[in-house]
Scaffold this active site. Sequence first.
Site, short mmCIF file in Angstrom:
data_model
loop_
_atom_site.label_atom_id
_atom_site.label_comp_id
_atom_site.label_asym_id
_atom_site.label_seq_id
_atom_site.Cartn_x
_atom_site.Cartn_y
_atom_site.Cartn_z
N LYS A 1 0.87 -1.18 0.12
CA LYS A 1 0.01 -0.06 -0.03
C LYS A 1 0.83 1.25 -0.14
O LYS A 1 0.19 2.33 -0.39
CB LYS A 1 -0.95 -0.14 1.16
CG LYS A 1 -2.32 -1.09 1.02
CD LYS A 1 -3.28 -0.66 1.66
CE LYS A 1 -4.38 -1.80 1.18
NZ LYS A 1 -5.76 -1.56 1.49
N LYS B 1 -4.07 -8.83 -7.12
CA LYS B 1 -5.23 -9.14 -6.62
C LYS B 1 -6.34 -8.22 -7.01
O LYS B 1 -6.38 -7.15 -6.94
CB LYS B 1 -5.41 -9.75 -5.04
CG LYS B 1 -5.48 -8.30 -4.13
CD LYS B 1 -5.66 -8.79 -2.82
CE LYS B 1 -5.93 -7.48 -1.97
NZ LYS B 1 -7.00 -7.72 -0.89
N LYS C 1 -11.18 -3.83 -4.24
CA LYS C 1 -12.23 -2.87 -4.29
C LYS C 1 -11.81 -1.40 -4.55
O LYS C 1 -12.34 -0.77 -5.03
CB LYS C 1 -13.29 -2.72 -3.08
CG LYS C 1 -12.72 -2.94 -1.72
CD LYS C 1 -13.76 -2.90 -0.83
CE LYS C 1 -13.92 -4.03 0.20
NZ LYS C 1 -12.52 -4.26 1.06
#
Length: 344
Positions: A120, A204, A207
């Site tokens: 992230k 992956k 959302k």
Amino acid sequence: MAEATSKFTPRIFSGIQPSGGLTLGNYLGALKRFVEKQNEGIETIYCLVDLHAITVWQDPEKLRAQTREAAAGFIAAGIDPKRSILFNQSQVPGHAQLAWIFNCVARMGWMGRMTQWKDKTAGKNAEAESLGLFAYPSLMAADILLYHATHVPVGEDQKQHLELTRDIAMKFNHDYKVDFFPVTEPVIEGAATRVMSLRDGSKKMSKSDPSDASRINLTDDADTIAQKFRKARTDPEPLPEALDGLKERPEAKNLVNIYAALADMTAEAVIAEFGGKGFGTFKPALADLAVARLAPIAEEMKRLMADPAEIDRILGDGAERADAIAAPILQRTFDIVGMIRSRG
Ligand code: AQP
């Protein structure tokens, strides 16, 4: 040292961030399995982890709407709020309270090694990220251990955070010379424990991916689902005759795994049926299957979301029941740590 989970009553806890709409990855890796666990008759506690969601910026109105939408998704997928406890994290203050204690048990180095933190912050200035994002796994450990959960169904990407939860439980038990927190087991099962992006087989499905085409949303209509699968990135080869042939073909492998998970069959069985066939045949079959499985969920979600007050009532009721389990565990934790609790 910590005891195995055997002295604890089997109890499932898991959560999903309302940081966007639920995806097929969340459904196959987590939600579908949450329903299976509930239906096995184990005590199940499911949480919309809104405190986790705000570790990255969330527009307040959107966060509220996404939390209600996720609750509707859980119920539409088969979570029965009477049999399972369903609530949003911020309504039970014990999560944040226990997380603080765990922040003082866990080490900075443990957090810095988390691949989700690294992913992230990749290519960004990590110094500018929130402290909450860094401490995310400590809050996750608190979510689980606040209920003495013994098993946590998750997708593959959460395995490392579960290991850290175990480390925190063991260090707490060791430091305070107690056998208080269980050493929780991850439950990573099924054909689609890591659903990949439809645009990039090395990433992956997520959302928060900026590309909507990379994912199937639980709210997508039939045409959108069919179109996304049609446009999903693949190679030009037909599907192989044996599973081994998918090794170097991440996009093809992903679609086979999605089919297997949706059909409740093994990837081997999918290959037995579609081996040698091209994507011109396989993609429409996959789209039809996905629509058959997901359209009723989307329809039910729509119905449930028309009554937000009822969703809020369900979450409030779940929070009360969750709090009743958490309160004595938190009280005992404060006692162990040496804090005076003398209010009436
Ligand atoms: N692609 C996936 N395949 C299988 N399982 C997945 N999960 C998430 N993505 C996949 C599982 O869903 C549960 C909830 O995840 P989360 O919402 O708490 O956080 P996440 O793993 O970070 O999910 P996202 O969709 O990628 O969210 P954002 O984009 O907000 O970070 C977990 O059990 C997870 O394993």
